[in-house]
Design a protein around this motif. Structure first.
Motif, PDB file in Angstrom:
ATOM      1  N   UNK A 155       0.600  -1.258  -0.043  1.00  0.00           N
ATOM      2  CA  UNK A 155      -0.013  -0.093   0.019  1.00  0.00           C
ATOM      3  C   UNK A 155       0.635   1.131   0.023  1.00  0.00           C
ATOM      4  N   UNK A 156       1.849   1.161   0.587  1.00  0.00           N
ATOM      5  CA  UNK A 156       2.775   2.316   0.927  1.00  0.00           C
ATOM      6  C   UNK A 156       3.912   2.191  -0.173  1.00  0.00           C
ATOM      7  N   UNK A 157       4.048   1.156  -1.006  1.00  0.00           N
ATOM      8  CA  UNK A 157       5.066   1.180  -2.294  1.00  0.00           C
ATOM      9  C   UNK A 157       4.559   1.188  -3.328  1.00  0.00           C
ATOM     10  N   UNK A 158       3.734   2.153  -4.131  1.00  0.00           N
ATOM     11  CA  UNK A 158       3.003   1.933  -5.220  1.00  0.00           C
ATOM     12  C   UNK A 158       4.025   1.861  -6.356  1.00  0.00           C
ATOM     13  N   UNK A 159       4.858   2.487  -6.514  1.00  0.00           N
ATOM     14  CA  UNK A 159       5.923   2.251  -7.583  1.00  0.00           C
ATOM     15  C   UNK A 159       6.570   0.995  -7.740  1.00  0.00           C
ATOM     16  N   UNK A 160       6.451  -0.103  -6.798  1.00  0.00           N
ATOM     17  CA  UNK A 160       7.153  -1.232  -6.987  1.00  0.00           C
ATOM     18  C   UNK A 160       5.954  -2.443  -7.649  1.00  0.00           C
ATOM     19  N   UNK A 161       4.727  -1.826  -7.583  1.00  0.00           N
ATOM     20  CA  UNK A 161       3.802  -2.787  -8.335  1.00  0.00           C
ATOM     21  C   UNK A 161       2.929  -2.167  -9.384  1.00  0.00           C
ATOM     22  N   UNK A 162       2.581  -2.901 -10.408  1.00  0.00           N
ATOM     23  CA  UNK A 162       1.668  -2.404 -11.586  1.00  0.00           C
ATOM     24  C   UNK A 162       0.484  -2.313 -10.929  1.00  0.00           C
ATOM     25  N   UNK A 163      -0.535  -1.576 -11.392  1.00  0.00           N
ATOM     26  CA  UNK A 163      -2.073  -1.339 -11.003  1.00  0.00           C
ATOM     27  C   UNK A 163      -2.657  -2.757 -10.997  1.00  0.00           C
ATOM     28  N   UNK A 164      -2.305  -3.557 -12.015  1.00  0.00           N
ATOM     29  CA  UNK A 164      -3.070  -4.774 -12.099  1.00  0.00           C
ATOM     30  C   UNK A 164      -2.536  -5.810 -10.720  1.00  0.00           C
ATOM     31  N   UNK A 165      -1.248  -5.682 -10.364  1.00  0.00           N
ATOM     32  CA  UNK A 165      -0.637  -6.395  -9.217  1.00  0.00           C
ATOM     33  C   UNK A 165      -1.419  -5.806  -7.721  1.00  0.00           C
ATOM     34  N   UNK A 166      -1.423  -4.310  -7.975  1.00  0.00           N
ATOM     35  CA  UNK A 166      -1.932  -3.851  -6.887  1.00  0.00           C
ATOM     36  C   UNK A 166      -3.430  -4.166  -6.516  1.00  0.00           C
ATOM     37  N   UNK A 167      -4.366  -4.357  -7.636  1.00  0.00           N
ATOM     38  CA  UNK A 167      -5.465  -4.999  -7.750  1.00  0.00           C
ATOM     39  C   UNK A 167      -5.641  -6.355  -7.033  1.00  0.00           C
ATOM     40  N   UNK A 168      -4.721  -7.236  -7.676  1.00  0.00           N
ATOM     41  CA  UNK A 168      -4.665  -8.543  -7.120  1.00  0.00           C
ATOM     42  C   UNK A 168      -4.284  -8.728  -5.741  1.00  0.00           C
ATOM     43  N   UNK A 169      -3.311  -7.995  -5.357  1.00  0.00           N
ATOM     44  CA  UNK A 169      -3.193  -7.777  -3.746  1.00  0.00           C
ATOM     45  C   UNK A 169      -4.124  -7.383  -3.006  1.00  0.00           C
ATOM     46  N   UNK A 170      -4.618  -6.367  -3.551  1.00  0.00           N
ATOM     47  CA  UNK A 170      -5.805  -5.863  -2.469  1.00  0.00           C
ATOM     48  C   UNK A 170      -6.999  -7.032  -2.315  1.00  0.00           C
ATOM     49  N   UNK A 171      -7.191  -7.742  -3.727  1.00  0.00           N
ATOM     50  CA  UNK A 171      -8.208  -8.668  -3.671  1.00  0.00           C
ATOM     51  C   UNK A 171      -7.689  -9.768  -2.845  1.00  0.00           C
ATOM     52  N   UNK A 172      -6.251 -10.207  -2.936  1.00  0.00           N
ATOM     53  CA  UNK A 172      -5.832 -11.255  -1.904  1.00  0.00           C
ATOM     54  C   UNK A 172      -6.109 -11.027  -0.439  1.00  0.00           C
ATOM     55  N   UNK A 173      -5.763  -9.420  -0.044  1.00  0.00           N
ATOM     56  CA  UNK A 173      -6.301  -9.150   1.222  1.00  0.00           C
ATOM     57  C   UNK A 173      -7.708  -9.384   1.834  1.00  0.00           C
ATOM     58  N   UNK A 174      -8.469  -8.920   0.963  1.00  0.00           N
ATOM     59  CA  UNK A 174      -9.732  -8.949   1.060  1.00  0.00           C
ATOM     60  C   UNK A 174     -10.402 -10.379   1.255  1.00  0.00           C
ATOM     61  N   UNK A 175      -9.918 -11.410   0.477  1.00  0.00           N
ATOM     62  CA  UNK A 175     -10.588 -12.758   0.548  1.00  0.00           C
ATOM     63  C   UNK A 175      -9.952 -13.348   1.770  1.00  0.00           C
ATOM     64  N   UNK A 176      -8.476 -13.020   1.828  1.00  0.00           N
ATOM     65  CA  UNK A 176      -7.832 -13.862   2.997  1.00  0.00           C
ATOM     66  C   UNK A 176      -8.402 -13.364   4.293  1.00  0.00           C
ATOM     67  N   UNK A 177      -8.783 -12.188   4.577  1.00  0.00           N
ATOM     68  CA  UNK A 177      -9.217 -11.569   5.699  1.00  0.00           C
ATOM     69  C   UNK A 177     -10.770 -11.399   5.622  1.00  0.00           C
ATOM     70  N   UNK A 178     -11.394 -12.464   4.863  1.00  0.00           N
ATOM     71  CA  UNK A 178     -12.906 -12.126   4.598  1.00  0.00           C
ATOM     72  C   UNK A 178     -13.678 -11.977   5.897  1.00  0.00           C
ATOM     73  N   UNK A 179     -13.432 -12.672   7.030  1.00  0.00           N
ATOM     74  CA  UNK A 179     -14.125 -12.520   8.322  1.00  0.00           C
ATOM     75  C   UNK A 179     -14.364 -10.981   8.718  1.00  0.00           C
TER      76      UNK A 179
END
Length: 157
Positions: A83-107
């Motif tokens: 989240x704090x390092x946006x220039x290390x990841x593409x927008x597509x990767x950032x979207x996947x990482x956000x989705x990963x967090x939401x699904x992993x922490x679904x509760x």
């Protein structure tokens, strides 16, 4: 017992031997989930989920796999704080990482519509389904490793 003595962990089952059909099914699901996805994205998703689940065994495995596949040390170090390092990841990767967090922490509130919409904006429907399947499988692997007492740094896979 003094506080300096270490307690030997209880012996845990070898899931692959105790439930071979379920283990093979999980391997098949994992392989199907990865099919057609960028290998770098696969490792980023697996690393982030393993960080969130505190699964040292899987985190160790997937960071090593990512290195072998050519992933940079910078990106590996920044995955935890993407989240704090946006220039290390593409927008597509950032979207996947956000989705990963939401699904992993679904509760913690499910998958927010904006997170899902961002992922859907970057992935075609079939690829988004593959990403979701991959998130499901790494969460299952994390839980399997934690429940059966897998130890990071062992050759056991």
């Amino acid at each position: 017992m003094t506080t300096t003595q270490q307690v030997k962990p209880a012996s845990r089952i070898n899931f692959a031997k105790a439930a071979p059909k379920a283990f093979r099914a999980l391997i098949g699901f994992d392989a199907a989930a990865r099919d057609g996805l960028d290998p770098a994205l696969v490792e980023l998703i697996q690393i982030r989920s393993s960080q969130l689940n505190h699964c040292a065994y899987c985190l160790h495995m997937h960071t090593n796999d990512a290195r072998k596949a050519g992933e940079s040390e910078d990106r590996l170090h920044m995955t935890q704080v993407w989240h704090e390092a946006p220039h290390f990841f593409t927008e597509k990767e950032r979207a996947a990482l956000a989705l990963t967090e939401a699904v992993t922490l679904i509760a913690d509130g499910g998958v927010p519509d904006e997170v899902y919409a961002q992922a859907a904006a970057h992935f075609e429907e079939q690829e988004l389904a593959q990403v979701l399947a991959l998130i499901f499988t790494i969460n299952t692997w994390n839980r399997l490793a934690l429940a059966t007492g897998k130890v990071a740094g062992t050759d056991e896979r």
